[in-house]
Motif scaffolding. Structure first.
Motif, mmCIF file in Angstrom:
data_model
loop_
_atom_site.group_PDB
_atom_site.id
_atom_site.type_symbol
_atom_site.label_atom_id
_atom_site.label_comp_id
_atom_site.label_asym_id
_atom_site.label_seq_id
_atom_site.Cartn_x
_atom_site.Cartn_y
_atom_site.Cartn_z
ATOM 1 N N ASN A 151 61.911 -52.523 2.111
ATOM 2 C CA ASN A 151 61.798 -53.608 1.146
ATOM 3 C C ASN A 151 61.029 -54.703 1.876
ATOM 4 O O ASN A 151 61.597 -55.469 2.633
ATOM 5 C CB ASN A 151 63.206 -54.074 0.746
ATOM 6 N N PHE A 152 59.707 -54.720 1.704
ATOM 7 C CA PHE A 152 58.927 -55.626 2.534
ATOM 8 C C PHE A 152 57.573 -55.945 1.930
ATOM 9 O O PHE A 152 57.059 -55.239 1.067
ATOM 10 C CB PHE A 152 58.716 -55.030 3.937
ATOM 11 N N ASN A 153 57.015 -57.033 2.408
ATOM 12 C CA ASN A 153 55.614 -57.360 2.187
ATOM 13 C C ASN A 153 55.149 -58.187 3.380
ATOM 14 O O ASN A 153 55.748 -59.201 3.713
ATOM 15 C CB ASN A 153 55.420 -58.152 0.897
ATOM 16 N N MET A 154 54.114 -57.729 4.055
ATOM 17 C CA MET A 154 53.604 -58.407 5.238
ATOM 18 C C MET A 154 52.443 -59.327 4.851
ATOM 19 O O MET A 154 51.542 -58.928 4.107
ATOM 20 C CB MET A 154 53.138 -57.393 6.287
ATOM 21 N N THR A 155 52.461 -60.528 5.378
ATOM 22 C CA THR A 155 51.474 -61.533 4.981
ATOM 23 C C THR A 155 50.284 -61.613 5.932
ATOM 24 O O THR A 155 49.332 -62.328 5.652
ATOM 25 C CB THR A 155 52.130 -62.915 4.905
ATOM 26 N N ASN A 156 50.338 -60.922 7.065
ATOM 27 C CA ASN A 156 49.260 -61.024 8.055
ATOM 28 C C ASN A 156 48.644 -59.660 8.366
ATOM 29 O O ASN A 156 48.324 -59.357 9.507
ATOM 30 C CB ASN A 156 49.776 -61.675 9.339
ATOM 31 N N ILE A 157 48.480 -58.857 7.340
ATOM 32 C CA ILE A 157 47.991 -57.507 7.556
ATOM 33 C C ILE A 157 46.578 -57.520 8.139
ATOM 34 O O ILE A 157 46.181 -56.632 8.910
ATOM 35 C CB ILE A 157 48.042 -56.694 6.235
ATOM 36 N N GLY A 158 45.797 -58.568 7.815
ATOM 37 C CA GLY A 158 44.463 -58.681 8.382
ATOM 38 C C GLY A 158 44.490 -58.819 9.894
ATOM 39 O O GLY A 158 43.669 -58.225 10.609
ATOM 40 N N ASP A 159 45.445 -59.604 10.392
ATOM 41 C CA ASP A 159 45.576 -59.784 11.837
ATOM 42 C C ASP A 159 45.957 -58.471 12.524
ATOM 43 O O ASP A 159 45.456 -58.144 13.606
ATOM 44 C CB ASP A 159 46.627 -60.848 12.150
ATOM 45 N N ILE A 160 46.873 -57.722 11.886
ATOM 46 C CA ILE A 160 47.306 -56.447 12.467
ATOM 47 C C ILE A 160 46.150 -55.455 12.481
ATOM 48 O O ILE A 160 45.922 -54.748 13.475
ATOM 49 C CB ILE A 160 48.496 -55.875 11.669
ATOM 50 N N PHE A 161 45.407 -55.420 11.384
ATOM 51 C CA PHE A 161 44.255 -54.521 11.291
ATOM 52 C C PHE A 161 43.238 -54.855 12.383
ATOM 53 O O PHE A 161 42.703 -53.962 13.064
ATOM 54 C CB PHE A 161 43.613 -54.649 9.906
ATOM 55 N N GLU A 162 42.989 -56.140 12.571
ATOM 56 C CA GLU A 162 42.033 -56.578 13.599
ATOM 57 C C GLU A 162 42.518 -56.193 14.995
ATOM 58 O O GLU A 162 41.718 -55.744 15.838
ATOM 59 C CB GLU A 162 41.849 -58.095 13.500
ATOM 60 N N LYS A 163 43.801 -56.345 15.248
ATOM 61 C CA LYS A 163 44.351 -56.004 16.558
ATOM 62 C C LYS A 163 44.166 -54.511 16.850
ATOM 63 O O LYS A 163 43.799 -54.128 17.973
ATOM 64 C CB LYS A 163 45.837 -56.369 16.608
ATOM 65 N N LEU A 164 44.403 -53.674 15.842
ATOM 66 C CA LEU A 164 44.263 -52.237 16.039
ATOM 67 C C LEU A 164 42.806 -51.841 16.280
ATOM 68 O O LEU A 164 42.506 -51.004 17.134
ATOM 69 C CB LEU A 164 44.827 -51.484 14.830
#
Length: 635
Positions: A151-164
């Motif tokens: 049960n979630f929604n992440m607000t910084n998915i762009g940052d995570i994508f960039e890190k990967l």
């Protein structure tokens, strides 16, 4: 609550701590956990009606045999469908075979010791079976198999994508669910490999290495290296092929989770009453998972609590209490009742204290408890008035006068009925709108035409669509002297970004009304200023404190000014009955729900940087779309 606002999702987990033979002997079936999972998911149907899924792990299977099973389905009947499909696997077998635990362990799918379930409500608008939890990351090695739901929604998915990508990875999908699964799966791989090296150092070989790995996986290591950088509200659950299970709550306490453990089971759900009803428990038997904490059960059945991330805020979602969670929870019931009772004074003011010519009612169904609170508040006021009036009669009161005083009562009726559901096959606009106006029906002659005020309470007002298209239109048929629409929640001014599907800024009736006032009073420069401030906030580097610049939209106006404009906007054409709006105050919200301080829907105080960034971006999007839609000079 408006029918097209989607709740956040629901999760359920059960881990058996004893062999299946134990449950066959004590409870009459090895399907004890499977049946309990079904109950837990049905009891959380309020949290997800777009799809459902479940997964099972069978412990101690021999190499070469299947050990992990999953079933998913779409639609409102998904829970029934997935469990029906599970039981189809059992139909070819006799009653004796189905009651034979050893036979079940060797031959039947879903005959396991570890179960996980999920109910889905989309927060992204994406649909299809591929988006239904739980998600599965497969591998030939049991310990590397990961099944996850949440049960979630992440607000910084762009940052995570960039890190990967900076690490050289190439994620195939840009979504929080996929990235979380892959990132956690990668960290699980590393944990398995760490144990592989240790096993080799000890001189172990072949299946001995595999057994060593499965016995020594530390899920806390996996979670600590996965979850540190995520911003958002979440309860994430997972199981591995080797029998590890976990549930972790976000460090801001936004999304809820509750668990129960005994010498027989460990069980977790999104709501406390689900566990109480399913396992016949008292409130005190159940514990709430703390912010940033994980409930972990290892392969051996050893249960532990690990602080994965330090608590970062105390922002448990208040909207869970007002609307989304089940009202059968002991504390939620009291809180909703208190929300209603606290509205007594403003409602009394709206009806000029004329209780003799006022009928109280509610909009089904989630506002019912708040209605009881408002009713209780009115009764206390009238009882106080009775005491004063009787005391004023003196030592020898007239019996008729006393009877006249004590006969005064609060008047309440069930005025509105939820009658039909609009079917999706009707798509033509006029037909659809006409049907929508009949979603509710009324109890005819339940009030005295042109004499009685009608007070009707709802849990919240979001878009206002249902009020305009259905409720006000149909209540007007009763010809009340005045309609007072009461919201047990404060004005909803800001979107949610933590797992609840709330609309964009411009879809909130409060926001639209405020923009209308700004335009009417020639305050366009305020919008320009807020737009510039939002851009400045978005330009701040990572780590710098971000402010909510959108709050300035509401500062020039009082709640009552905005209320009057909302009424002007939502009043159906041809309606002549006067309408007033009464909203809960922010102070009243905090008094009724003191332990759930997450009030960003109403105040704009987002607990995470990601929330602040997204609300500023929402205004930028609104402003730029609005500018494009305005007539251009010279064109």
């Amino acid at each position: 609550m408006e029918k097209n606002i989607h709740e956040d999702c629901g999760v359920a987990m059960i881990r058996l701590l004893k062999p299946l033979e134990y449950y066959q002997e004590k409870h009459g079936t090895w399907m004890y956990a499977l049946n309990k999972l079904y109950l837990m998911m049905e009891k959380q149907h309020n949290r997800g009606q777009e799809g459902a899924g479940m997964a099972t792990v069978k412990m101690d299977t021999r190499p070469g045999n299947e050990y992990m099973f999953r079933e998913r389905a779409e639609g409102k009947n998904a829970v029934t469908e997935i469990f029906g499909n599970v039981h189809k696997h059992f139909k070819p077998y006799s009653t004796n075979q189905l009651s034979d635990v050893q036979f079940a362990k060797e031959h039947l799918p879903f005959a396991g010791e570890l179960y996980m379930g999920h109910l889905r409500y989309s927060t992204t608008g994406k649909s299809g079976l591929s988006y239904v939890h739980p998600f599965l990351r497969r591998n030939n090695w049991k310990a590397k198999n990961l099944c996850m739901c949440g049960n979630f929604n992440m607000t910084n998915i762009g940052d995570i994508f960039e890190k990967l990508t900076e690490q050289g990875q190439c994620p195939r999908k840009y979504s929080d669910t996929y990235l979380l699964l892959e990132l956690m799966g990668h960290r699980l791989d590393r944990e398995v490999e760490r144990n592989f090296v240790d096993a080799q150092k000890q001189g172990l070989e072949k299946q001995a290495i595999t057994r060593y790995i499965e016995e020594h996986v530390e899920m806390s290591n996996v979670l600590k290296t996965t979850m540190q950088d995520f911003d958002g509200g979440y309860v994430i659950c997972g199981i591995t092929g080797s029998g590890e299970s976990f549930a972790i709550r976000d460090p801001w306490a936004i999304r809820p989770a509750f668990y129960y453990r005994s010498d027989e089971i460990v069980a977790l759900a999104s709501e406390r009453p689900v566990l109480q009803t399913t396992f016949d428990l008292e409130c005190e038997d159940i514990t709430e998972l703390r912010p940033g904490e994980a409930l972990i059960v290892n392969r051996r059945g050893e249960c532990s609590l690990k602080q994965i991330i330090p608590q970062r805020a105390d922002a448990a979602c208040s909207f869970e209490r007002i609307y989304f969670s089940r009202g059968s929870d002991r504390d939620i019931y009291k809180e909703r009742e208190k929300l209603g009772e606290q509205l007594t004074e403003p409602v009394m003011h709206a009806i000029d204290n004329d209780t003799d010519h006022t009928v109280l009612s509610f909009i089904p169904n989630t506002a019912e408890v708040a209605f009881y609170g408002l009713l209780h508040g009115f009764r206390k006021r009238i009882d106080s008035w009775k005491s004063e009036q009787i005391a004023a009669l003196g030592p020898n009161p007239d019996r008729n006068e006393i009877e006249k005083i004590i006969s005064r009562q609060v008047r309440s009726e069930k005025v509105a009925w939820k009658d039909i559901k609009l079917r999706t096959f009707i798509t033509e606009g006029n037909s659809r709108n006409d049907l929508a106006s009949h979603v509710y029906d009324i109890t005819y002659e339940s009030i005295r035409p042109d004499r009685d005020n009608l007070v009707i309470i709802d849990d919240s007002i979001v878009r206002g669509t249902t009020l305009r298209e259905s409720i006000l239109r149909i209540l007007d048929r009763l010809h009340p002297r005045r309609i007072i629409v009461v919201s047990s929640a404060p004005q909803i001014r800001y979107p949610d970004y933590y797992g609840i599907d709330m609309p964009r800024l411009e879809e909130f009736c409060v926001f639209r009304a405020t923009i209308s006032l700004i335009e009417e009073r020639g305050m366009e420069s305020l919008l320009n200023e807020i737009y510039s401030r939002c851009l400045a906030e978005l330009a701040k580097p990572k780590g710098e404190t971000i402010e909510n610049a959108v709050c300035a939209v509401y500062e020039p106006f009082t709640v009552n000014e905005i209320n009057r404009r909302i009424v002007d906007m939502l009043r159906p054409e041809g309606m002549t009955t006067p309408v007033e709006l009464v909203f809960q105050s922010i102070e009243g919200l905090h008094e009724a729900i003191p332990h759930h301080r997450g009030d960003w829907y109403f105040t704009g105080k987002y607990p995470t940087p990601g929330g602040m960034r997204l609300v500023n971006q929402a205004f930028v999007n609104f402003y730029e779309e609005r500018k494009e839609a305005l007539p251009q000079i010279g064109h």
